[in-house]
Design an enzyme around this catalytic site. Structure first.
Site, PDB file in Angstrom:
ATOM      1  CG  HIS A 186      -2.287  -0.368   0.919  1.00 42.73           C
ATOM      2  ND1 HIS A 186      -3.015  -1.259   1.666  1.00 42.73           N
ATOM      3  CD2 HIS A 186      -3.083   0.019  -0.090  1.00 42.73           C
ATOM      4  CE1 HIS A 186      -4.186  -1.418   1.117  1.00 42.73           C
ATOM      5  NE2 HIS A 186      -4.264  -0.650   0.057  1.00 42.73           N
ATOM      6  NE  ARG A 288      -5.681  -1.738  -7.337  1.00 44.76           N
ATOM      7  CZ  ARG A 288      -4.533  -1.289  -7.867  1.00 44.76           C
ATOM      8  NH1 ARG A 288      -4.390  -0.026  -8.159  1.00 44.76           N
ATOM      9  NH2 ARG A 288      -3.545  -2.138  -8.102  1.00 44.76           N
ATOM     10  NE  ARG A 325      -9.764  -5.117  -9.199  1.00 42.54           N
ATOM     11  CZ  ARG A 325      -8.534  -5.072  -8.649  1.00 42.54           C
ATOM     12  NH1 ARG A 325      -7.552  -5.733  -9.214  1.00 42.54           N
ATOM     13  NH2 ARG A 325      -8.312  -4.359  -7.583  1.00 42.54           N
ATOM     14  CD  GLU A 415      -5.653 -10.174 -10.365  1.00 42.65           C
ATOM     15  OE1 GLU A 415      -5.031  -9.318  -9.750  1.00 42.65           O
ATOM     16  OE2 GLU A 415      -6.842 -10.470 -10.134  1.00 42.65           O
ATOM     17  CG  ASN A 438       0.500  -5.414  -8.477  1.00 38.00           C
ATOM     18  OD1 ASN A 438       1.484  -5.142  -9.144  1.00 38.00           O
ATOM     19  ND2 ASN A 438      -0.480  -4.561  -8.259  1.00 38.00           N
ATOM     20  CG  ASP A 439      -3.019 -10.466  -6.675  1.00 41.10           C
ATOM     21  OD1 ASP A 439      -2.533 -10.781  -5.578  1.00 41.10           O
ATOM     22  OD2 ASP A 439      -3.974  -9.673  -6.793  1.00 41.10           O
ATOM     23  NE  ARG A 449      -0.449  -7.216  -3.865  1.00 43.36           N
ATOM     24  CZ  ARG A 449      -1.424  -6.789  -4.657  1.00 43.36           C
ATOM     25  NH1 ARG A 449      -2.292  -7.657  -5.169  1.00 43.36           N
ATOM     26  NH2 ARG A 449      -1.533  -5.535  -4.968  1.00 43.36           N
ATOM     27  CB  CYS A 486      -4.100  -3.005 -15.001  1.00 44.90           C
ATOM     28  SG  CYS A 486      -4.733  -4.512 -14.256  1.00 44.90           S
TER      29      CYS A 486
END
Ligand code: PEP
Ligand code: MG
Length: 556
Positions: A186, A288, A325, A415, A438-439, A449, A486
């Site tokens: 974050h 998001r 999403r 992902e 990321n995932d 992560r 993304c």
């Protein structure tokens, strides 16, 4: 004498200044017994302090807007958690002071969280921050957080709580360096949203002396301690060159030979839209929507509220493209009414699309809110599902979209490695793919992560990750469909060239990164990007992949 430390660069730019450490001292109030007749007064003090801290967090959220606002509001809700408050009152009733009761109640809640699974690593830091704020208020001492300073400084911390990063004043805080956190934590996402240079996962950051001069390069992850005059000049002129290149680059994203790569923005809500428009985003590549749901984690927002928020974002990009999403709840974004609380490993449990398929009413309401929001607008709406594992997932999502009468393209996020491996089969059901790197890195490397200790696996330059990107992009190319990125990988200008060379058709990132990516992409041809991509895939480590791509693109 100059020394160089190396962490993970997560937000571009160079900052040179003196170190100031974040006020992180854990205030442990003494354990003393109060007379029974004082209990009512102490309980009143505790309640007041909790309310004041929650109100302060909400106010900070209002000031910050966007994704930061949702994070701060979630913290305010933590402060007001009725079970925590009941525990505080119980402890006071048996003789604790208000501050000690808060301290102990949070400690036992913390233990519960820390033992309950992986997404909680990030939330524990948020919880500690809330506790410190309440205890400081009760003790009448300054709030922990960003130090007071007249002069601009480089902020150094173990990790940054969202409450602090959200209000960092870019004119006072030149940059920041943290010991913990990974490129997709974050803190990193918020740093990019603020446009503050940042390096995370830097071992030894805590030992940097207060007042020591450091030069932080948020692009390379290097931190020069006591930089020499020569290093300062080199970094400053590189930064000036970058700024000049940024100012000179405008318009749609494209390589030097005109191969178009739309540059889109990642947003968490309408609050992030102005920065996206200002950065010249050609649309939104990832909206998001979970931040809207996190505002009140106990139930879904009404369809009317959803429609209004979605419409605000859609209206900002007339004739542009907006990829929404659907709700991605679970793991690091748990929602009380959707996420099972007893999963041993929430990142591998019922999250993303899995939650929605278990709660079709929530999916239906979101899709019809989206249909209503887009009604009558010329925008190109695209809707995608997070955490699609296979063709059956993709089919279930596409069917739900059709049933809701949505006039939009339906897509699947890649992902999970299975989705990249079987991308062609998934593309039989949906019209586009979007890589959530990321995932995808988290699941490819079995590396949480949010954990700084395993952040090396989260490096999006890992050749295994690039292989999976290539598989998905090739499958989409063969099906004549699009495949964007993304995840945070898209925000690294050099990697953006490599992704383009791998066949990715659009790049979506935090608004602050768009000018950097646009300027770098414009310097290289598609053929050079393809060569850089092959060189990176031929490497055996993330470092080698980056160096190999750099060598190709700089013509060495
Ligand atoms: C991703 O996983 O890369 C992604 C874009 O989704 P999020 O970071 O919101 O999980
Ligand atoms: Mg994701």
């Amino acid at each position: 004498m100059e020394t160089t430390l190396r962490g993970v660069g997560v937000s571009h730019g160079v900052a040179i200044g003196e170190v100031r450490h974040m006020g992180t001292a854990v205030l442990e109030p003494p354990a003393k017994q109060i007379p029974a007749e004082d209990a009512g007064r102490e309980q009143g003090r505790a309640r007041q302090a909790v309310e004041a801290v929650a109100a302060d967090l909400m106010a900070r959220g209002n000031l910050a807007g966007g994704e930061a606002q949702a994070v701060l509001e979630a913290q305010a809700m933590m402060a007001q958690d009725p079970e925590l408050m009941a525990d505080v009152e119980r402890r006071i009733a048996v003789g604790s002071t208000a501050e000690r009761a808060v301290y102990d109640a949070f400690a036992s809640y913390r233990e519960l969280l820390a033992g309950a699974g992986e997404y909680l690593a990030g939330r524990v830091a948020d919880l500690d921050d809330v506790r410190n704020r309440i205890v400081a208020r009760l003790l009448g001492v300054p709030m922990p957080g960003v130090p007071d300073s007249e002069r601009p400084f480089v902020l150094v911390a173990r990790d940054l709580a969202p409450a602090d990063t959200a209000l960092l004043d870019p004119s006072l805080v030149l940059g920041f360096v943290t010991e913990e956190g990974g490129p997709t934590s974050h803190s990193a996402i918020l740093a990019r949203a603020l446009g503050v240079p940042a390096v995370v996962a830097l071992p030894g950051a805590g030992e940097l002396g207060e007042g020591t001069v450091v030069a932080v390069d948020g692009s390379t992850g290097e931190v020069f301690v006591e930089p020499s005059e020569e290093s300062r000049e080199r970094l400053e002129s590189a930064a000036a060159e970058r700024r000049a290149a940024l100012a000179a680059s405008t318009g749609p994203g494209a390589t030097a030979d005109g191969h178009k790569v739309p540059l889109l923005a990642n947003v968490g809500g309408p609050g992030d839209v102005p920065a996206a428009v200002e950065a010249g985003a050609e649309g939104v590549g990832l909206f998001r929507t979970e931040f809207l749901f996190l505002e009140d984690g106990s139930r879904a927002p009404s369809e009317e509220k959803q429609t209004a928020v979605y419409r605000e974002v859609l209206e900002a990009f007339p004739e542009g493209r907006v990829v929404v999403r659907v709700l991605d709840a679970g793991a690091d974004k748990p929602l009380g009414f959707l996420t099972p609380s007893d999963e041993p490993n929430p990142a591998l449990g019922v999250r993303g699309l899995r939650s929605l398929l278990d709660h079709p009413d929530v999916l239906r309401a979101q899709l019809s809110a989206l249909a209503a929001a887009a009604d009558g607008l010329p925008v190109y709406l695209e809707v995608m599902a997070p955490m699609v594992a296979d063709r059956a997932d993709a089919r279930a999502f596409a069917e739900a979209c059709r049933e809701a009468g949505l006039r939009a393209k339906f897509g699947a996020m890649v992902e999970i490695p299975s989705a990249a491996l079987r991308a062609r089969s998934i593309l039989q059901e949906v019209e586009f793919l979007s890589l959530g790197t990321n995932d995808l890195a988290q699941y490819t490397f079995a590396a949480d992560r949010q954990v700084g200790a395993v952040s090396r696996y989260q490096d999006p330059w890992q050749p295994a990750l690039l292989d999976l990107v290539a598989l998905a992009a090739e499958a989409a190319g063969a099906e004549g469909k699009s495949c964007g990125v993304c995840g945070e990988a898209a925000s690294d200008p050099l990697l953006a060239c490599v992704l383009t060379g791998l066949g990715v058709t659009s790049l979506s990132m935090g608004a602050a990164s768009i000018p950097y990516v646009r300027a770098t992409l414009a310097k290289h041809t598609l053929a050079q990007c393809e060569r850089a991509a092959s060189a990176a895939r031929a490497a055996d480590s993330a470092e080698e992949a980056r160096a190999a791509a750099q060598a190709v693109l700089s013509g060495e």
